[in-house]
Design a protein around this motif. Structure first.
Motif, short mmCIF file in Angstrom:
data_model
loop_
_atom_site.label_atom_id
_atom_site.label_comp_id
_atom_site.label_asym_id
_atom_site.label_seq_id
_atom_site.Cartn_x
_atom_site.Cartn_y
_atom_site.Cartn_z
N THR A 18 0.81 -1.22 0.00
CA THR A 18 0.00 0.00 0.00
C THR A 18 0.84 1.26 0.00
O THR A 18 0.34 2.36 -0.17
CB THR A 18 -0.89 0.05 1.26
N ARG A 69 2.17 2.24 2.69
CA ARG A 69 2.07 2.74 4.07
C ARG A 69 2.39 1.64 5.09
O ARG A 69 1.95 1.70 6.23
CB ARG A 69 0.65 3.28 4.33
N PHE A 92 -7.99 9.33 6.36
CA PHE A 92 -8.77 8.23 6.94
C PHE A 92 -9.18 8.49 8.38
O PHE A 92 -10.17 7.96 8.85
CB PHE A 92 -8.01 6.90 6.82
N HIS A 113 -11.77 4.90 6.94
CA HIS A 113 -10.65 4.32 6.20
C HIS A 113 -11.02 3.78 4.82
O HIS A 113 -10.14 3.46 4.02
CB HIS A 113 -10.00 3.21 7.03
N CYS A 122 -9.40 5.46 1.45
CA CYS A 122 -7.97 5.19 1.26
C CYS A 122 -7.75 3.70 0.98
O CYS A 122 -6.98 3.32 0.09
CB CYS A 122 -7.20 5.64 2.51
N CYS A 123 -8.45 2.85 1.73
CA CYS A 123 -8.31 1.40 1.51
C CYS A 123 -8.76 1.02 0.10
O CYS A 123 -8.18 0.13 -0.51
CB CYS A 123 -9.14 0.61 2.52
N ARG A 140 -5.73 2.09 -2.11
CA ARG A 140 -4.43 1.45 -1.86
C ARG A 140 -4.52 -0.07 -1.75
O ARG A 140 -3.51 -0.76 -1.85
CB ARG A 140 -3.81 2.01 -0.57
N LYS A 141 -5.71 -0.58 -1.43
CA LYS A 141 -5.80 -2.03 -1.22
C LYS A 141 -6.80 -2.71 -2.16
O LYS A 141 -6.48 -3.68 -2.83
CB LYS A 141 -6.28 -2.32 0.21
N CYS A 193 -1.50 -1.38 7.70
CA CYS A 193 -0.67 -0.21 7.41
C CYS A 193 -0.23 0.48 8.71
O CYS A 193 -0.95 0.44 9.71
CB CYS A 193 -1.45 0.78 6.56
N PRO A 199 -0.13 3.69 9.77
CA PRO A 199 -0.96 4.66 10.50
C PRO A 199 -2.26 4.07 11.03
O PRO A 199 -2.92 4.72 11.84
CB PRO A 199 -1.29 5.74 9.45
N CYS A 200 -2.61 2.88 10.61
CA CYS A 200 -3.91 2.31 10.97
C CYS A 200 -3.78 1.07 11.85
O CYS A 200 -4.73 0.32 12.02
CB CYS A 200 -4.69 1.96 9.71
N TRP A 215 -7.82 0.41 12.91
CA TRP A 215 -8.82 1.46 12.75
C TRP A 215 -9.56 1.72 14.07
O TRP A 215 -10.79 1.71 14.12
CB TRP A 215 -9.82 1.07 11.63
FE1 SF4 Z 1 -5.05 3.62 3.89
FE2 SF4 Z 1 -5.05 2.85 6.47
FE3 SF4 Z 1 -6.39 1.46 4.59
FE4 SF4 Z 1 -3.72 1.43 4.68
S1 SF4 Z 1 -5.15 0.61 6.22
S2 SF4 Z 1 -4.97 1.62 2.88
S3 SF4 Z 1 -3.29 3.57 5.26
S4 SF4 Z 1 -6.80 3.55 5.34
#
Ligand code: SF4
Length: 457
Positions: free
Chosen positions: A145, A147, A189, A194, A197-198, A201-202, A289, A291-292, A307
């Motif tokens: 991701t 992150r 997020f 979240h 962003c997820c 990125r995911k 990730c 930050p999460c 989260w």
């Molecule tokens: Fe974004 Fe957090 Fe999801 Fe990673 S876990 S993709 S940083 S919201």
């Protein structure tokens, strides 16, 4: 309603895989030769039936969506008799008491090079060890991701060395990430939830990966999340994502660890001396990730480390969103025509005018508790039962309980005037103060919200 899918089918002939360890062929799945058949089959999706056949030769061009396969493989022959249609619901029942090793062996035997293990960089490394123990070749992919923690990248490297494989990394689309970060910053997020962003990125990279496969293997376990993972089957037709052949029902999802307890996974990892993420030694259990994800304290559930600012019962990043029971349309978290929630005589439904009046009043006759919600939001749905119970209890204490639908046209107003960050947001309008107080915690159980009301009303 049963949905029938009719398609012409393509049989896969065995003995057509080649060993091409250093292959740079971007169409990895095309190394098998195809024998076209004009037979047709009908799969009834309500029975969770899935055909191993490709739908047509054209569908194989979709394998271009899959990245260059980097793992060194000798794929086993995949034997399929024409007309075979597998009933995975039945198979899941048969495998209910099977060991993870047996399940892994079955999955790899059935799907050969068209199945891959999804590796997150946490204790699902157990899947890779089980795959090794089968003695069969296997593929591993992972979502980078951008992150992740440095410790996770180190584990990826250690795993590649230990097992002699190359992990097939999937990256998010650079333009999409750029758009998200430039518009909303690096940590949107925490404010907006979240999912957005997820998704970038995911979920989208995962969707691309799965479009090149017929099956995938995950490390999901029932004990990971009481709210969303308690009914995970050993194997199922993937309820969310599409596979190589395209369309609903074209992908099979295997969960060999579904019935295994977290403690037993750890015993296995220790016994087999498998490399693990260094973050586990720092109190991290579930790892995503940076930050999460945060460490959890003894006694805390592992999902409380993910989260943590959101509702405890509905924590799925979208990779396994089929686990969340949701109305149509909720899957992409976009507003749709869905049944309303928080329906009770004890909950007043406020109009825009109603909540504006509440905002203006300096001295209210009684305190008001109001949830700002969207009926399609899984987090709102997850807290419905506790909010209704709370409303019943507060009715006898003279506290008015209400709801205000704050999505769609009302969202901007709710953001500007009602402190809406993400759904659900709970506000207390105390009896004597003019300003509404936002409930600050992600713990939305009856006792926690009740003490907040009692302290401030
Ligand atoms: Fe974004 Fe957090 Fe999801 Fe990673 S876990 S993709 S940083 S919201």
């Amino acid at each position: 309603m049963a949905l029938a899918v009719t398609s012409s089918s393509t049989a896969i002939s065995g003995s057509s895989f080649s060993r091409s360890g250093a292959s740079s062929d971007p169409k990895a799945v095309q190394i098998c030769s195809l024998r076209l058949s004009d037979r047709t089959h009908v799969a009834t999706l309500s029975q969770r039936r899935f055909s191993m056949k490709s739908q047509n030769a054209e569908s194989h061009s979709r394998s271009e969506s899959w990245v260059t396969r980097a793992s060194t493989l000798i794929a086993p022959e995949v034997e399929e008799k024409e007309g075979d249609v597998e009933d995975f619901e039945q198979l899941a029942k048969k495998l209910e008491d099977a060991s993870p090793l047996e399940i892994m062996d079955k999955a790899l035997t059935k799907f050969g090079s068209e199945i891959a293990i999804a590796f997150s960089g946490a204790e699902d490394v157990a899947l890779i060890e089980y795959a090794r123990l089968t003695g069969k070749p296997f593929r591993v992919f992972s979502l980078d991701t951008g992150r992740l923690n440095p410790e996770t990248y180190r584990l990826f490297d250690a795993v590649e060395k230990q097992y002699g494989i190359r992990i097939e990394y999937m990256f998010p689309d650079a333009v999409e990430v750029q758009g998200l970060v430039r518009n909303k910053g690096l940590f949107s997020f925490y404010e907006d939830g979240h999912q957005e962003c997820c998704r970038v990125r995911k979920v989208r990279p995962l969707r691309r990966a799965l479009k090149g496969l017929k099956a995938w293997i995950t490390g999901q376990r029932k004990d990971q999340s009481p709210g969303t993972r308690s009914e995970i089957p050993i194997v199922q037709v993937d309820p969310v994502f599409e596979g190589l052949d395209g369309g609903v029902g074209s992908l099979v999802k295997w969960n060999p660890l579904a019935n295994v307890e977290g403690a037993d996974v750890w015993s296995f990892l220790r016994t087999m001396d498998v490399p693990v993420n260094a973050l586990h030694a720092q109190g991290y259990v579930s790892i995503g990730c940076e930050p999460c994800t945060r460490p959890v304290l003894p006694g805390q559930h592992e999902r409380e480390g993910r989260w943590w600012w959101e509702d405890a019962k509905a924590k799925e990043c979208g990779l396994h969103k089929g686990n969340i029971k949701e109305e149509d349309g909720a899957a992409d978290l976009t507003p749709a025509i869905v049944q309303d929630i928080f329906e009770s005589n004890n909950v007043v439904s406020l109009s825009r005018g109603g909540i504006e009046n509440l905002l203006k009043l300096g001295n209210r006759k009684e305190p008001w508790l109001v949830v700002l919600y969207a009926p399609w939001c899984p987090f709102c749905q997850a807290m419905e039962a506790s909010y209704l119970e709370l409303a019943e209890k507060l009715a006898v204490k003279g506290v008015k309980v209400a709801k205000f639908r704050a999505d769609g046209d009302q969202k901007e107003f709710a953001k500007q005037e009602l402190q809406l960050g993400s759904f659900p947001t709970i506000l207390l309008f105390p009896k004597s103060a003019s300003r509404a107080i936002k409930y600050p915690s992600e713990h939305r159980d009856v006792d926690s919200v009740m003490s907040f009301v009692n302290l401030l009303r």
